[in-house]
Scaffold this motif. Structure first.
Motif, mmCIF file in Angstrom:
data_model
loop_
_atom_site.group_PDB
_atom_site.id
_atom_site.type_symbol
_atom_site.label_atom_id
_atom_site.label_comp_id
_atom_site.label_asym_id
_atom_site.label_seq_id
_atom_site.Cartn_x
_atom_site.Cartn_y
_atom_site.Cartn_z
ATOM 1 N N UNK A 33 0.861 -1.183 0.000
ATOM 2 C CA UNK A 33 0.000 0.000 0.000
ATOM 3 C C UNK A 33 0.897 1.233 0.000
ATOM 4 N N UNK A 34 0.792 2.040 -1.040
ATOM 5 C CA UNK A 34 1.644 3.216 -1.197
ATOM 6 C C UNK A 34 0.801 4.484 -1.132
ATOM 7 N N UNK A 64 3.007 -10.082 7.459
ATOM 8 C CA UNK A 64 3.471 -9.350 8.638
ATOM 9 C C UNK A 64 4.517 -8.305 8.259
ATOM 10 N N UNK A 65 5.465 -8.692 7.419
ATOM 11 C CA UNK A 65 6.532 -7.773 7.033
ATOM 12 C C UNK A 65 5.988 -6.545 6.320
ATOM 13 N N UNK A 66 5.114 -6.766 5.355
ATOM 14 C CA UNK A 66 4.632 -5.665 4.516
ATOM 15 C C UNK A 66 3.590 -4.796 5.224
ATOM 16 N N UNK A 67 3.150 -5.225 6.408
ATOM 17 C CA UNK A 67 2.272 -4.368 7.203
ATOM 18 C C UNK A 67 3.032 -3.735 8.365
ATOM 19 N N UNK A 68 4.350 -3.722 8.272
ATOM 20 C CA UNK A 68 5.176 -3.016 9.239
ATOM 21 C C UNK A 68 5.376 -3.723 10.561
ATOM 22 N N UNK A 69 5.274 -5.067 10.568
ATOM 23 C CA UNK A 69 5.423 -5.822 11.818
ATOM 24 C C UNK A 69 6.541 -6.849 11.682
ATOM 25 N N UNK A 129 9.645 -1.721 -2.901
ATOM 26 C CA UNK A 129 10.010 -0.744 -1.882
ATOM 27 C C UNK A 129 11.509 -0.481 -1.826
ATOM 28 N N UNK A 130 12.234 -0.900 -2.832
ATOM 29 C CA UNK A 130 13.694 -0.868 -2.771
ATOM 30 C C UNK A 130 14.290 0.537 -2.794
ATOM 31 N N UNK A 131 13.546 1.524 -3.286
ATOM 32 C CA UNK A 131 14.136 2.854 -3.463
ATOM 33 C C UNK A 131 14.029 3.726 -2.217
ATOM 34 N N UNK A 132 14.192 3.129 -1.060
ATOM 35 C CA UNK A 132 14.212 3.903 0.169
ATOM 36 C C UNK A 132 12.911 4.585 0.495
ATOM 37 N N UNK A 133 11.783 3.938 0.194
ATOM 38 C CA UNK A 133 10.478 4.516 0.491
ATOM 39 C C UNK A 133 10.264 4.508 2.000
ATOM 40 N N UNK A 134 9.973 5.662 2.552
ATOM 41 C CA UNK A 134 9.781 5.767 3.990
ATOM 42 C C UNK A 134 8.356 5.388 4.365
ATOM 43 N N UNK A 135 8.145 5.114 5.667
ATOM 44 C CA UNK A 135 6.798 4.766 6.125
ATOM 45 C C UNK A 135 5.954 6.011 6.210
ATOM 46 N N UNK A 164 5.339 4.297 2.225
ATOM 47 C CA UNK A 164 4.744 2.986 2.468
ATOM 48 C C UNK A 164 3.659 3.142 3.528
ATOM 49 N N UNK A 165 2.403 2.893 3.138
ATOM 50 C CA UNK A 165 1.275 3.055 4.061
ATOM 51 C C UNK A 165 0.734 1.721 4.554
ATOM 52 N N UNK A 166 1.462 0.655 4.353
ATOM 53 C CA UNK A 166 0.963 -0.673 4.716
ATOM 54 C C UNK A 166 0.610 -0.807 6.179
ATOM 55 N N UNK A 167 1.375 -0.168 7.066
ATOM 56 C CA UNK A 167 1.122 -0.305 8.498
ATOM 57 C C UNK A 167 -0.210 0.307 8.910
ATOM 58 N N UNK A 168 -0.803 1.153 8.080
ATOM 59 C CA UNK A 168 -2.072 1.788 8.404
ATOM 60 C C UNK A 168 -3.271 0.929 8.018
ATOM 61 N N UNK A 169 -3.011 -0.218 7.409
ATOM 62 C CA UNK A 169 -4.106 -1.092 6.964
ATOM 63 C C UNK A 169 -3.884 -2.514 7.470
ATOM 64 N N UNK A 170 -3.463 -2.607 8.725
ATOM 65 C CA UNK A 170 -3.143 -3.923 9.277
ATOM 66 C C UNK A 170 -4.350 -4.845 9.327
#
Length: 429
Positions: free
Chosen positions: A192-193, A265-270, A303-309, A202-208
């Motif tokens: 989720x970007x 888990x990884x892609x949702x920031x956990x 997400x390789x290009x240093x995309x921040x959360x 990276x907005x993945x952690x907001x849609x756990x």
């Protein structure tokens, strides 16, 4: 009751229309460009404006003409697709020869503080190397960002909080992982970007909760005996190992599900939960190797290009949904998610306009009779359907089909907004 109308044949409809600059159309404008020819679709979730030379769409937005259709050589249409932008006699070629070209977003703001058009392009038609290109619609148009690595892309304001996300996956990163082709995985890791002031995050952690539903489903599918057998294996599961074919198949399927759970888990920031799940379900002798392999694959992915959360807000803002159902003169009444209604004098809301609408495919031998059915829709600021229901009666197939409908969003004060409206549909034989 005021409503807009659209006609369907019994296959995919590619919609053709000409829309003026937001702010110049009256509130009573109908959804235009409703005709119509058949085109194929690779899957129920993907609807391309042009597919192997079939399908065409053209519209004008803020003085820029957006055109998608068959590539032409010597005046003849070929079995490939092209996209271009024209303005003031100038022309920008977005794509000249691709198997599939789709408009995902038109007129929305994806976080660049300007309207954009976003194209999903599949040059080969294989579905595994699609790119997502975002162009500004301020003159002169220019390419703002290009994404690659996913096998599908869709922008939406998922929870109607005023922030649009781009939902994709890390298909290219996991294709061939552990010598497993992408088609054998149940799913590629969801990504989720979101653009924050033009910067991709990276907005993945907001849609756990979305990830948790997938994790729960995968855990329920794991057979305890198969998991125990897999944990007793070497983890690599070489195909030349001396195992019966059915046992090899069970172990590989179990391995795939464990990998998918760890990825979710990884892609949702956990990250901690990801490695904990790996420790619980992976053969102990192979954990270090597979953890390094997973880390490398993700590091080489989308997400390789240093995309921040993406920063998490302390509270969720709820957008106002502009209600244009009923008398067009009352279209400035606001309907909030909480259900409160307030009336005030505001500039009229310009209804969503269709880009691509397709009707449900009939079952073999089925005769669809859809005569003027009225569908109640809420479309977000990205032009995606967030809710749909029949005004009278039931038509589950039609409601399911709305998941792929694409609109130019509604506008108020030349800003895209969420809108509640109604659409009348019927079949053309």
């Amino acid at each position: 009751m005021s409503s807009s109308s659209v006609c369907f044949r019994q296959r995919l409809k590619t919609v053709v229309g000409l829309i003026g600059r937001p702010g110049l159309l009256p509130i009573s404008v109908s959804l235009v460009g409703l005709m119509l020819w058949a085109a194929s679709v690779t899957s129920a979730a993907q609807a391309f404006t042009c597919d192997n030379g079939t399908g065409e769409y053209s519209t004008v937005f803020s003085g820029v003409t957006i055109s998608v259709g068959p590539h032409r050589s010597g005046g003849f249409a070929e079995r490939s697709c092209a996209a271009r932008l024209n303005w003031n006699g100038e022309r920008l070629s977005v794509e000249s020869e691709a198997a599939q070209v789709g408009i995902d977003v038109l007129g929305a703001d994806l976080g660049f503080k300007r309207p954009v058009v976003a194209f999903q392009i599949d040059r080969s038609g294989g579905g595994t190397a699609r790119i997502y290109q975002i162009y500004s619609l301020t003159k002169p148009p220019k390419l703002l960002y290009s994404l690659a690595g996913g096998d599908s892309y869709a922008a939406a304001d998922t929870d109607l909080d005023g922030r649009i996300e781009i939902w994709t996956n890390d298909a290219a990163a996991v294709d061939g992982f552990e010598k497993i082709p992408l088609k054998d995985f149940d799913l590629a890791p969801t990504v989720v970007l979101r653009f924050e002031d033009g910067r991709l995050t990276d907005a993945g952690s907001q849609f756990r909760s979305n990830y948790d539903m997938q994790i729960s489903s995968l855990r329920n599918e794991l057979d305890p005996r198969d998991l125990a057998d897999f944990k007793s294996s070497d983890g690599v599961l070489a195909w030349n190992a001396n195992r019966p074919p059915d046992e090899s198949h069970r172990l590989v399927r179990t391995k795939i599900k464990v990998l998918e759970i760890v990825w979710l888990y990884l892609y949702s920031g956990r990250e901690q939960e990801a490695w904990s799940a790996l420790a619980d379900m992976w053969p102990s002798t192979d954990r270090d190797r597979i953890r390094l392999a997973i880390t490398r694959a993700r590091g080489n992915g989308i997400l390789r290009n240093g995309i921040s959360e993406s920063p998490r807000k302390r509270f969720k803002q709820r957008v106002e949904i502009y209600d244009v159902v009923g008398d067009p003169a009352a279209s400035n009444v606001i309907k909030t998610l909480a259900g409160a209604h307030t009336g005030f004098q505001a500039p009229p809301v310009i209804k969503p306009r269709s880009i691509l609408l397709r009707g449900p495919l009939p079952a073999p031998g089925e005769e669809l009779s859809r005569a003027g059915e009225l569908v109640d829709l809420t479309v977000d600021a990205a032009g995606k359907v967030r809710s749909a229901q029949m005004v009278h009666g039931e038509d589950p197939k039609l409601i399911d089909a709305t998941a792929t409908w694409q609109f130019i969003p509604a506008f108020r004060d030349e800003q895209p907004v969420a809108c509640h409206f109604q659409l009348r549909v019927w079949n053309l034989q």
